[in-house]
Enzyme design. Sequence first.
Site, PDB file in Angstrom:
ATOM      1  N   ARG A  82       0.864  -1.179   0.000  1.00 25.66           N
ATOM      2  CA  ARG A  82       0.000   0.000   0.000  1.00 25.66           C
ATOM      3  C   ARG A  82       0.901   1.229   0.000  1.00 25.66           C
ATOM      4  O   ARG A  82       2.117   1.126   0.122  1.00 25.66           O
ATOM      5  CB  ARG A  82      -1.012   0.013   1.161  1.00 25.66           C
ATOM      6  N   GLY A  83       0.267   2.411  -0.102  1.00 22.66           N
ATOM      7  CA  GLY A  83       1.042   3.643  -0.267  1.00 22.66           C
ATOM      8  C   GLY A  83       1.128   3.925  -1.765  1.00 22.66           C
ATOM      9  O   GLY A  83       1.451   3.018  -2.549  1.00 22.66           O
ATOM     10  N   ALA A  84       0.831   5.174  -2.143  1.00 19.05           N
ATOM     11  CA  ALA A  84       0.636   5.488  -3.565  1.00 19.05           C
ATOM     12  C   ALA A  84       1.804   5.072  -4.470  1.00 19.05           C
ATOM     13  O   ALA A  84       1.599   4.345  -5.450  1.00 19.05           O
ATOM     14  CB  ALA A  84       0.315   6.982  -3.714  1.00 19.05           C
ATOM     15  N   GLN A  97      -1.716   2.342   9.993  1.00 19.45           N
ATOM     16  CA  GLN A  97      -0.440   2.420   9.268  1.00 19.45           C
ATOM     17  C   GLN A  97       0.613   3.188  10.074  1.00 19.45           C
ATOM     18  O   GLN A  97       1.806   2.917   9.957  1.00 19.45           O
ATOM     19  CB  GLN A  97      -0.629   3.123   7.915  1.00 19.45           C
ATOM     20  N   ASP A 156      -1.926  10.907  -1.956  1.00 21.11           N
ATOM     21  CA  ASP A 156      -2.378   9.895  -2.925  1.00 21.11           C
ATOM     22  C   ASP A 156      -2.759  10.511  -4.256  1.00 21.11           C
ATOM     23  O   ASP A 156      -2.701   9.858  -5.290  1.00 21.11           O
ATOM     24  CB  ASP A 156      -3.559   9.113  -2.352  1.00 21.11           C
ATOM     25  N   ASN A 187      -5.205  12.427   0.893  1.00 15.57           N
ATOM     26  CA  ASN A 187      -4.279  11.566   1.644  1.00 15.57           C
ATOM     27  C   ASN A 187      -5.110  10.787   2.667  1.00 15.57           C
ATOM     28  O   ASN A 187      -6.329  10.971   2.774  1.00 15.57           O
ATOM     29  CB  ASN A 187      -3.180  12.403   2.317  1.00 15.57           C
ATOM     30  N   LYS A 188      -4.453   9.925   3.405  1.00 18.87           N
ATOM     31  CA  LYS A 188      -5.134   9.058   4.373  1.00 18.87           C
ATOM     32  C   LYS A 188      -6.133   9.837   5.228  1.00 18.87           C
ATOM     33  O   LYS A 188      -5.823  10.933   5.684  1.00 18.87           O
ATOM     34  CB  LYS A 188      -4.080   8.391   5.256  1.00 18.87           C
TER      35      LYS A 188
HETATM   36  O1  MRU Z   1      -4.443   3.278   2.362  1.00 14.45           O
HETATM   37  P1  MRU Z   1      -2.964   3.470   2.211  1.00 14.45           P
HETATM   38  O2  MRU Z   1      -2.166   2.897   3.337  1.00 14.45           O
HETATM   39  O3  MRU Z   1      -2.462   3.014   0.860  1.00 14.45           O
HETATM   40  O4  MRU Z   1      -2.773   5.040   2.263  1.00 14.45           O
HETATM   41  C1  MRU Z   1      -1.492   5.573   2.149  1.00 14.45           C
HETATM   42  C2  MRU Z   1      -1.426   7.027   2.313  1.00 14.45           C
HETATM   43  O5  MRU Z   1      -2.403   7.701   2.493  1.00 14.45           O
HETATM   44  C3  MRU Z   1      -0.062   7.648   2.137  1.00 14.45           C
HETATM   45  O6  MRU Z   1       0.078   8.776   2.946  1.00 14.45           O
HETATM   46  C4  MRU Z   1       0.126   8.053   0.674  1.00 14.45           C
HETATM   47  O7  MRU Z   1      -0.156   6.975  -0.169  1.00 14.45           O
HETATM   48  C5  MRU Z   1       1.488   8.545   0.397  1.00 14.45           C
HETATM   49  S1  MRU Z   1       2.674   7.260   0.482  1.00 14.45           S
HETATM   50  C6  MRU Z   1       4.204   7.878   0.106  1.00 14.45           C
END
Ligand code: MRU
Length: 349
Positions: free
Chosen positions: A45-47, A186, A227, A237-238
Amino acid sequence: MIETIRWTEDGVVMIDQTRLPREEVYVTCRDYRAVAEAIRSMVIRGAPAIGVAAAMGVALGVLHGAEFETVCDTLAATRPTAVNLFWALERMKRLYASLRGCPIAEIRDCLVAEALQMRLEDIAINQAIGRHGAGLIPDGKTVLTHCNAGALATAGYGTALGVIRAAVAAGKKIDVFADETRPFLQGARLTLWELQHDGIPATLITDSMAGHFLKSGRIGCVVVGADRIAANGDVANKVGTYSVAVLAKENNVPFYVAAPLSTLDLTLASGDEIPIEQRSPDEVTHFFGVQVAPDGVAVENPAFDVTPHRYVTAIITERGVARPPFTESLGRPTSWAGTNSGKTESERL
Ligand code: MRU
């Protein structure tokens, strides 16, 4: 450095982020469907990490003779908010189109090479984000972050945590407060694990404590990942990021977003157009398999929120630091201010 994802003879190997920090287990995805499922279930996970995984998924699919469009459509249907997923698929589609008429062995080699290149580029991009952002971090203060925008959320090094890593490497005496990041945790599970791994002093707080500490004067700045960023600088973002941004502005604490250019979606005029993923109610009603809410309760579970651009002090990218008005600056990366000036936001004001 923590290795989030790698290409092997057996398939795409990922550290299973649903099991950290209690178990360090690696999953091997042997076909593109397994890669898609790993993205959907948040094994990865994470963009930026999702983008690299999707590119490797495409390469794996073509290697195994699956139909190209089906592979891309399956991967595209996993998570809707992080634009890096679609950016990566578009890059693979462009390459595939340019190879029309070539022998299949050559097409396969080129797609695998491109996916491996995207992984390496992502690490270099994060290191550049770190170099540009390190100067913005106030020395001797605490940095607040939300979710995990670290090595685990990328191919390595991280965006927000990359800025923190670079500031520490530059000799700044900082520590980190990490929001636990309900409901998937996370922050508690991944950010604290990463920072411990690197020996960077870090403290876990619950999301609802952020306002208390932002008011205390202890927090020098907030740094988060993204994201998707719209043309006007609105940032998805999250979920919970928006609340942190409002509290930061209320308390005159700079709020920085660290993200690669592949997270920009200049086709969207504002954050209102960003699709927000809705996840399973179980993530809210249950805590590690233990039910904490009554049966049959109504639940909302948006995985992301949108922070309006007026709360964003600056956006740190691999090309430099973009400042408001973002509608102008995001469209013209060449105009971005010098970056590693060593000045903190309070020194600039
Ligand atoms: O649901 P997730 O864990 O994929 O969400 C991740 C985030 O919101 C991060 O802050 C974002 O993807 C940036 S990662 C460098």
